[in-house]
Write a protein that holds these residues in place. Structure first.
Motif, PDB file in Angstrom:
ATOM      1  N   GLY A 161      60.945  42.907 145.785  1.00 18.54           N
ATOM      2  CA  GLY A 161      62.180  43.255 145.093  1.00 18.54           C
ATOM      3  C   GLY A 161      63.381  42.426 145.523  1.00 18.54           C
ATOM      4  O   GLY A 161      64.273  42.159 144.739  1.00 18.54           O
ATOM      5  N   LYS A 162      63.400  42.013 146.804  1.00 13.84           N
ATOM      6  CA  LYS A 162      64.538  41.239 147.332  1.00 13.84           C
ATOM      7  C   LYS A 162      64.599  39.824 146.762  1.00 13.84           C
ATOM      8  O   LYS A 162      65.665  39.237 146.694  1.00 13.84           O
ATOM      9  CB  LYS A 162      64.444  41.145 148.853  1.00 13.84           C
ATOM     10  CG  LYS A 162      64.914  42.387 149.561  1.00 13.84           C
ATOM     11  CD  LYS A 162      65.103  42.149 151.035  1.00 13.84           C
ATOM     12  CE  LYS A 162      63.788  42.145 151.776  1.00 13.84           C
ATOM     13  NZ  LYS A 162      63.932  42.096 153.230  1.00 13.84           N
ATOM     14  N   LYS A 163      63.444  39.255 146.383  1.00 19.35           N
ATOM     15  CA  LYS A 163      63.427  37.879 145.887  1.00 19.35           C
ATOM     16  C   LYS A 163      64.069  37.797 144.508  1.00 19.35           C
ATOM     17  O   LYS A 163      63.702  38.551 143.603  1.00 19.35           O
ATOM     18  CB  LYS A 163      61.984  37.367 145.786  1.00 19.35           C
ATOM     19  CG  LYS A 163      61.334  37.110 147.129  1.00 19.35           C
ATOM     20  CD  LYS A 163      59.869  36.803 146.981  1.00 19.35           C
ATOM     21  CE  LYS A 163      59.634  35.442 146.366  1.00 19.35           C
ATOM     22  NZ  LYS A 163      58.194  35.101 146.316  1.00 19.35           N
ATOM     23  N   PRO A 164      65.012  36.896 144.289  1.00 20.32           N
ATOM     24  CA  PRO A 164      65.599  36.767 142.949  1.00 20.32           C
ATOM     25  C   PRO A 164      64.624  36.077 141.991  1.00 20.32           C
ATOM     26  O   PRO A 164      63.771  35.302 142.413  1.00 20.32           O
ATOM     27  CB  PRO A 164      66.846  35.905 143.186  1.00 20.32           C
ATOM     28  CG  PRO A 164      66.573  35.176 144.455  1.00 20.32           C
ATOM     29  CD  PRO A 164      65.660  36.025 145.267  1.00 20.32           C
ATOM     30  N   VAL A 165      64.731  36.394 140.701  1.00 24.05           N
ATOM     31  CA  VAL A 165      63.899  35.764 139.669  1.00 24.05           C
ATOM     32  C   VAL A 165      64.666  34.560 139.135  1.00 24.05           C
ATOM     33  O   VAL A 165      65.777  34.702 138.621  1.00 24.05           O
ATOM     34  CB  VAL A 165      63.581  36.753 138.522  1.00 24.05           C
ATOM     35  CG1 VAL A 165      62.748  36.077 137.446  1.00 24.05           C
ATOM     36  CG2 VAL A 165      62.877  37.983 139.054  1.00 24.05           C
ATOM     37  N   ILE A 166      64.093  33.377 139.272  1.00 25.91           N
ATOM     38  CA  ILE A 166      64.756  32.152 138.817  1.00 25.91           C
ATOM     39  C   ILE A 166      64.542  31.997 137.317  1.00 25.91           C
ATOM     40  O   ILE A 166      63.415  32.110 136.823  1.00 25.91           O
ATOM     41  CB  ILE A 166      64.234  30.933 139.599  1.00 25.91           C
ATOM     42  CG1 ILE A 166      64.673  31.062 141.064  1.00 25.91           C
ATOM     43  CG2 ILE A 166      64.776  29.629 139.027  1.00 25.91           C
ATOM     44  CD1 ILE A 166      63.801  30.394 142.048  1.00 25.91           C
ATOM     45  N   ILE A 167      65.630  31.752 136.590  1.00 27.20           N
ATOM     46  CA  ILE A 167      65.578  31.618 135.131  1.00 27.20           C
ATOM     47  C   ILE A 167      65.442  30.141 134.774  1.00 27.20           C
ATOM     48  O   ILE A 167      66.330  29.347 135.060  1.00 27.20           O
ATOM     49  CB  ILE A 167      66.855  32.199 134.477  1.00 27.20           C
ATOM     50  CG1 ILE A 167      67.052  33.651 134.921  1.00 27.20           C
ATOM     51  CG2 ILE A 167      66.782  32.093 132.964  1.00 27.20           C
ATOM     52  CD1 ILE A 167      68.411  34.214 134.613  1.00 27.20           C
ATOM     53  N   PRO A 168      64.309  29.728 134.140  1.00 26.69           N
ATOM     54  CA  PRO A 168      64.170  28.327 133.738  1.00 26.69           C
ATOM     55  C   PRO A 168      65.051  28.008 132.528  1.00 26.69           C
ATOM     56  O   PRO A 168      65.543  28.915 131.856  1.00 26.69           O
ATOM     57  CB  PRO A 168      62.683  28.200 133.387  1.00 26.69           C
ATOM     58  CG  PRO A 168      62.215  29.575 133.132  1.00 26.69           C
ATOM     59  CD  PRO A 168      63.125  30.514 133.844  1.00 26.69           C
ATOM     60  N   SER A 169      65.242  26.720 132.258  1.00 28.54           N
ATOM     61  CA  SER A 169      66.082  26.339 131.117  1.00 28.54           C
ATOM     62  C   SER A 169      65.399  26.741 129.811  1.00 28.54           C
ATOM     63  O   SER A 169      64.178  26.674 129.696  1.00 28.54           O
ATOM     64  CB  SER A 169      66.339  24.829 131.127  1.00 28.54           C
ATOM     65  OG  SER A 169      65.116  24.139 131.054  1.00 28.54           O
ATOM     66  N   GLY A 170      66.182  27.198 128.856  1.00 26.11           N
ATOM     67  CA  GLY A 170      65.643  27.632 127.567  1.00 26.11           C
ATOM     68  C   GLY A 170      65.386  29.124 127.494  1.00 26.11           C
ATOM     69  O   GLY A 170      65.022  29.648 126.449  1.00 26.11           O
ATOM     70  N   VAL A 171      65.561  29.844 128.610  1.00 28.07           N
ATOM     71  CA  VAL A 171      65.340  31.292 128.642  1.00 28.07           C
ATOM     72  C   VAL A 171      66.692  31.989 128.697  1.00 28.07           C
ATOM     73  O   VAL A 171      67.566  31.623 129.476  1.00 28.07           O
ATOM     74  CB  VAL A 171      64.469  31.702 129.849  1.00 28.07           C
ATOM     75  CG1 VAL A 171      64.336  33.211 129.937  1.00 28.07           C
ATOM     76  CG2 VAL A 171      63.103  31.067 129.761  1.00 28.07           C
ATOM     77  N   LYS A 172      66.867  33.002 127.829  1.00 26.09           N
ATOM     78  CA  LYS A 172      68.135  33.727 127.719  1.00 26.09           C
ATOM     79  C   LYS A 172      67.921  35.180 128.124  1.00 26.09           C
ATOM     80  O   LYS A 172      66.951  35.808 127.686  1.00 26.09           O
ATOM     81  CB  LYS A 172      68.622  33.640 126.267  1.00 26.09           C
ATOM     82  CG  LYS A 172      70.101  33.889 126.092  1.00 26.09           C
ATOM     83  CD  LYS A 172      70.517  33.586 124.675  1.00 26.09           C
ATOM     84  CE  LYS A 172      70.955  34.876 124.032  1.00 26.09           C
ATOM     85  NZ  LYS A 172      71.170  34.800 122.610  1.00 26.09           N
ATOM     86  N   ILE A 173      68.820  35.706 128.953  1.00 28.25           N
ATOM     87  CA  ILE A 173      68.746  37.090 129.434  1.00 28.25           C
ATOM     88  C   ILE A 173      69.907  37.878 128.845  1.00 28.25           C
ATOM     89  O   ILE A 173      71.056  37.430 128.900  1.00 28.25           O
ATOM     90  CB  ILE A 173      68.825  37.153 130.981  1.00 28.25           C
ATOM     91  CG1 ILE A 173      67.853  36.187 131.644  1.00 28.25           C
ATOM     92  CG2 ILE A 173      68.634  38.574 131.479  1.00 28.25           C
ATOM     93  CD1 ILE A 173      66.399  36.500 131.488  1.00 28.25           C
ATOM     94  N   GLU A 174      69.604  39.067 128.290  1.00 30.95           N
ATOM     95  CA  GLU A 174      70.650  39.950 127.764  1.00 30.95           C
ATOM     96  C   GLU A 174      70.539  41.296 128.462  1.00 30.95           C
ATOM     97  O   GLU A 174      69.477  41.912 128.463  1.00 30.95           O
ATOM     98  CB  GLU A 174      70.485  40.141 126.251  1.00 30.95           C
ATOM     99  CG  GLU A 174      70.752  38.901 125.429  1.00 30.95           C
ATOM    100  CD  GLU A 174      70.425  39.119 123.955  1.00 30.95           C
ATOM    101  OE1 GLU A 174      70.708  40.216 123.449  1.00 30.95           O
ATOM    102  OE2 GLU A 174      69.873  38.184 123.350  1.00 30.95           O
ATOM    103  N   LEU A 175      71.643  41.740 129.061  1.00 32.26           N
ATOM    104  CA  LEU A 175      71.688  43.041 129.733  1.00 32.26           C
ATOM    105  C   LEU A 175      72.581  43.968 128.924  1.00 32.26           C
ATOM    106  O   LEU A 175      73.763  43.685 128.749  1.00 32.26           O
ATOM    107  CB  LEU A 175      72.243  42.887 131.146  1.00 32.26           C
ATOM    108  CG  LEU A 175      71.523  41.895 132.067  1.00 32.26           C
ATOM    109  CD1 LEU A 175      72.330  41.659 133.320  1.00 32.26           C
ATOM    110  CD2 LEU A 175      70.152  42.402 132.418  1.00 32.26           C
TER     111      LEU A 175
END
Length: 193
Positions: free
Chosen positions: A5-19
């Motif tokens: 859980g502590k490790k951050p998730v790296i977002i690759p280019s071309g991927v969009k996150i919506e919260l």
């Protein structure tokens, strides 16, 4: 505290996150997925917007600790799925067994009275490399690909469940990397009684 859980998730280019509220939506070149996060688990983007950070607001709660690592793993699978995708290679052993795709269903001929049909989900694609077995040594091979890891795994399990490999000759459907434990057949006593 979960090490996953502590490790951050790296977002690759071309991927969009919506919260939005409790919903996290991930979209990329392969497709889009969304989950509802557990209420005590917070999901946010870091300052650069290149990492997803998962936080546990109640570290003492048992279910919160369990969902902390689980939420991070689910988000990681979603990001990986929409950017690269997942695949599962499968093999069918047994003389006369074959596989084909027909009308959105996977049709398996496995020595039963009727061919078995398994409906293919929308997020999954099946690529058949070798449609029929040749003797007991050369298996029929097909690859299942998709961007939703859960749905892909569930579909692969349902296909394998139609005829799991038996332990004597190894006939049936198996994952390509699966090792089937074999049993020795019946040993007959020699000599007349």
């Amino acid at each position: 505290m979960s090490r996953i859980g502590k490790k951050p998730v790296i977002i690759p280019s071309g991927v969009k996150i919506e919260l939005a509220g409790q919903t996290v939506k991930v979209s990329g070149p392969k497709g889009s997925l969304e989950i509802k996060r557990y209420p005590a688990i917070n999901v946010k983007l870091d300052d650069s917007g290149k990492k997803i950070i998962v936080e546990n607001s109640k570290p003492d709660g048992r279910s919160e600790r369990a969902m902390y690592g689980t939420t991070r793993a689910l988000l990681n699978n979603m990001v990986k799925g929409v950017s690269k995708g997942f695949e599962r290679k499968m093999e069918i052993y047994g003389t006369g067994y074959n596989v084909k795709e027909q009308n959105g269903k996977l049709v398996l001929t496995l020595g039963f009275a009727h061919p078995a049909e398994v409906k293919i989900p929308k997020t999954v694609k099946v690529l058949i490399e070798i449609p029929a077995t040749k003797g007991n040594d050369t298996p029929a091979k097909f690859t299942i690909t998709g961007y939703d890891k859960q749905e892909l795994g569930q579909f692969a399990a349902e296909v394998r469940k139609v005829k799991p490999p038996e332990p004597y000759q190894g006939k049936g459907i198996r994952y390509a990397d699966e090792h089937v434990r074999r049993k020795a057949g019946k040993a007959f006593a020699s000599g007349a009684a």
